[in-house]
Design a protein around this motif. Structure first.
Motif, short mmCIF file in Angstrom:
data_model
loop_
_atom_site.label_atom_id
_atom_site.label_comp_id
_atom_site.label_asym_id
_atom_site.label_seq_id
_atom_site.Cartn_x
_atom_site.Cartn_y
_atom_site.Cartn_z
N THR A 138 0.92 -14.24 -19.83
CA THR A 138 2.33 -14.00 -20.14
C THR A 138 2.57 -13.65 -21.61
N SER A 141 3.87 -10.27 -22.19
CA SER A 141 5.06 -9.97 -21.37
C SER A 141 4.72 -9.31 -20.03
N SER A 143 4.28 -10.99 -17.31
CA SER A 143 5.03 -11.79 -16.34
C SER A 143 4.48 -11.63 -14.93
N ASN A 208 6.62 -18.38 -8.60
CA ASN A 208 7.78 -17.91 -9.36
C ASN A 208 8.49 -16.77 -8.63
#
Length: 253
Positions: A138, A141, A143, A208
């Motif tokens: 992460t 970025s 993600s 997530n």
């Protein structure tokens, strides 16, 4: 798919060597598309047992064996159509963790086995390692999608409210707090809301991307006193491998 199998040892003296073939025949070959990955906890494997002895057709395996004590361990099977990288395993003689990253899906997968007698400090060490692996993916970025599966042996949590059940005696309060804090820190949702062993929800799936989990089933199985957990995803990136896709065997007749 997730199961605490209570041993899949292929040893000739093992009473559990039938379990992996049974799982393959009854749960992996029954759908039109194969599952992209599945996890087994309490594999009870040792380093002298080779990957070839626990092979599943069309899947590659990653292992975290408990080396110095009986029981424990976990194993992750990833479909051959998916390439994984950055695999990692951890064994402290009590807890087990393994993880990998699938670049084509931008997906991080981890499997955890935390036995009932794990200390809070030992479990916290495992979660810190898992946090470090997550942050590796992460920090730029990216993600990634996250799926963390395993048997956590923390029965006091009400997963509808994500808190300790009111009126219950929390057997492992520190470990329970560590897990809930880890969940909050990484914006995870736990999607198994039915008991997986007796009246307790022990076998968990965190993600997530709960919107991608269309359905979760929990069913009894002859494989274990734990129930089999299956999560239906809204996508399946695998390609079924058929006999015609395989090269001819020069020794076949």
């Amino acid at each position: 798919m997730l199961l605490n199998a209570r041993s899949i040892s292929p040893a000739s003296t093992s009473t559990c060597k039938w379990k992996l073939p049974f799982l393959c025949d009854n749960h992996l070959d029954s759908s039109s598309l194969p599952v992209p990955f599945f996890a087994i906890t309490e594999s009870w494997l040792k380093p002298h047992i080779t990957d070839a002895q626990v092979t599943v057709p069309n899947f590659q395996c990653l292992r975290a064996d408990r080396e110095n004590r009986k029981g424990g361990g976990c194993i992750l099977y990833v479909h051959n159509s998916l390439t994984y990288s950055e695999d990692f395993s951890f064994d402290d003689g009590v807890n087990n963790l393994l993880s990998c990253f699938i670049p084509s899906l931008n997906t991080f997968i981890a499997v955890v086995y935390r036995p009932p007698n794990s200390s809070a400090s030992s479990f916290k060490t495992l979660l810190d390692l898992l946090q470090s692996k997550l942050e590796d993916h992460t920090k730029d970025s990216r993600s990634p999608d996250i799926y963390i599966l395993g048997d956590f042996n923390l029965p006091s949590i009400d997963w509808e409210l994500c808190r300790v059940n009111p009126g219950s005696t929390c057997i492992n309060p520190e470990s329970t707090t560590h897990l809930l804090d880890f969940m909050d820190r990484n914006f995870l949702t736990q999607v198994v809301n039915k008991p997986t062993r007796e009246d307790n929800t022990l076998d968990l799936i965190f993600t997530n991307k709960p919107q991608d989990v269309l359905n979760v089933t929990v069913e009894d199985t002859k494989l274990s006193e734990h129930r089999l957990v299956e999560a239906l995803l809204g996508f399946n990136p695998t390609t079924r491998v058929t006999t015609s896709d395989l090269p001819p065997d020069p020794l076949s007749f």
